[in-house]
Design an enzyme around this catalytic site. Structure first.
Site, PDB file in Angstrom:
ATOM      1  N   ASP A 111       1.030  -1.117   0.038  1.00 14.64           N
ATOM      2  CA  ASP A 111      -0.071   0.062   0.062  1.00 14.64           C
ATOM      3  C   ASP A 111       1.082   1.111   0.033  1.00 14.64           C
ATOM      4  OD1 ASP A 111      -2.393   1.642   0.521  1.00 14.64           O
ATOM      5  OD2 ASP A 111      -1.637   1.867   2.489  1.00 14.64           O
TER       6      ASP A 111
ATOM      7  N   ASP B 110       0.029   5.057   0.987  1.00 11.58           N
ATOM      8  CA  ASP B 110       0.069   5.826   2.190  1.00 11.58           C
ATOM      9  C   ASP B 110       0.050   5.230   3.409  1.00 11.58           C
ATOM     10  OD1 ASP B 110      -0.625   8.909   0.866  1.00 11.58           O
ATOM     11  OD2 ASP B 110      -1.996   7.325  -0.141  1.00 11.58           O
TER      12      ASP B 110
END
Length: 225
Positions: free
Chosen positions: A11, A13
């Site tokens: 992922d 952020d």
């Protein structure tokens, strides 16, 4: 499932990149434009993984839906202007990426962040040329927790889904990875607030530091084999 991942997917952020400082700064500029007091960093940080809508709702909880959408559009304009001022890899991530590459593995990103923000950010940090997969929130019609973005990333790496390990800091990350047939890890350094019960996410493990991956891998391989 493969006992030895051939690719690591992240992922963006709150897992690969610490984007919270720039996203917090943009939110406070939006508040200032609307004659509202700034929010402290600690009040914003753990909302970043939930995206721009969540951040604008946090800052303007009394705004009707139509105004929230207008504020979100303006927020993204502000954020895009200063996309990579304080954003950086999380501590220990650079060494991890170097080791992944030294071992001949592939790596990439699957994020719900739109491509018009994801791609310039990765380019600004010099990461894009090193990556085998970049899947953004608008690369397909479906986003995480749907597994489709994970499968697209696997097609980009050229490896079967079972040869991937996906890291994230939100429940939807783990749900997407599991649904795609990948092993999954929780990035404990990410944007996870105290109210979230990560024990219930069903991940294969939790990492307190990126470098802990190698120890997890050994344990995972022994347990599975």
């Amino acid at each position: 499932m493969s006992h030895e991942p051939g690719a690591v997917l992240f992922d963006l952020d709150g897992t690969l990149l610490d984007t919270a400082p720039d996203m917090h700064a943009a939110l406070n500029r939006l508040l200032a434009e609307n004659d509202r007091a700034p929010l402290p960093f600690d009040a914003v940080r753990n909302h970043v993984s939930h995206g721009s809508h969540a951040l604008v709702t946090l800052a303007f909880p009394d705004a009707p839906d139509e105004q929230t959408e207008a504020l979100k559009k303006r927020y993204l304009e502000i954020y895009a202007r200063d996309l990579c001022i304080a954003t950086a890899l999380f501590p220990g991530m650079d060494a991890l990426l170097n080791e992944i590459e030294a071992r001949g593995w592939r790596w990439g990103v699957v994020t719900n962040k739109p491509a018009w923000l994801t791609e310039p950010l990765l380019e600004a940090l010099g990461l894009a040329p090193r990556m085998s997969a970049i899947v953004s929130g608008d690369s397909l019609n479906r986003r995480k927790p749907d597994p489709d973005p994970m499968w697209l990333a696997a097609r980009q790496t050229g490896l079967e889904p079972a040869h991937h390990c996906y890291w994230g800091d939100a429940e939807r990350d783990i749900a997407a990875g599991r649904a795609a047939g990948m092993s999954t890890l929780i990035a404990a350094w990410g944007y996870i607030d105290a109210g979230q019960n990560t024990d219930g996410w069903g991940a294969d493990g939790v990492l307190d530091h990126p470098g802990d991956f190698w120890g997890w891998r050994e344990t995972f391989t022994r347990a599975a084999g």
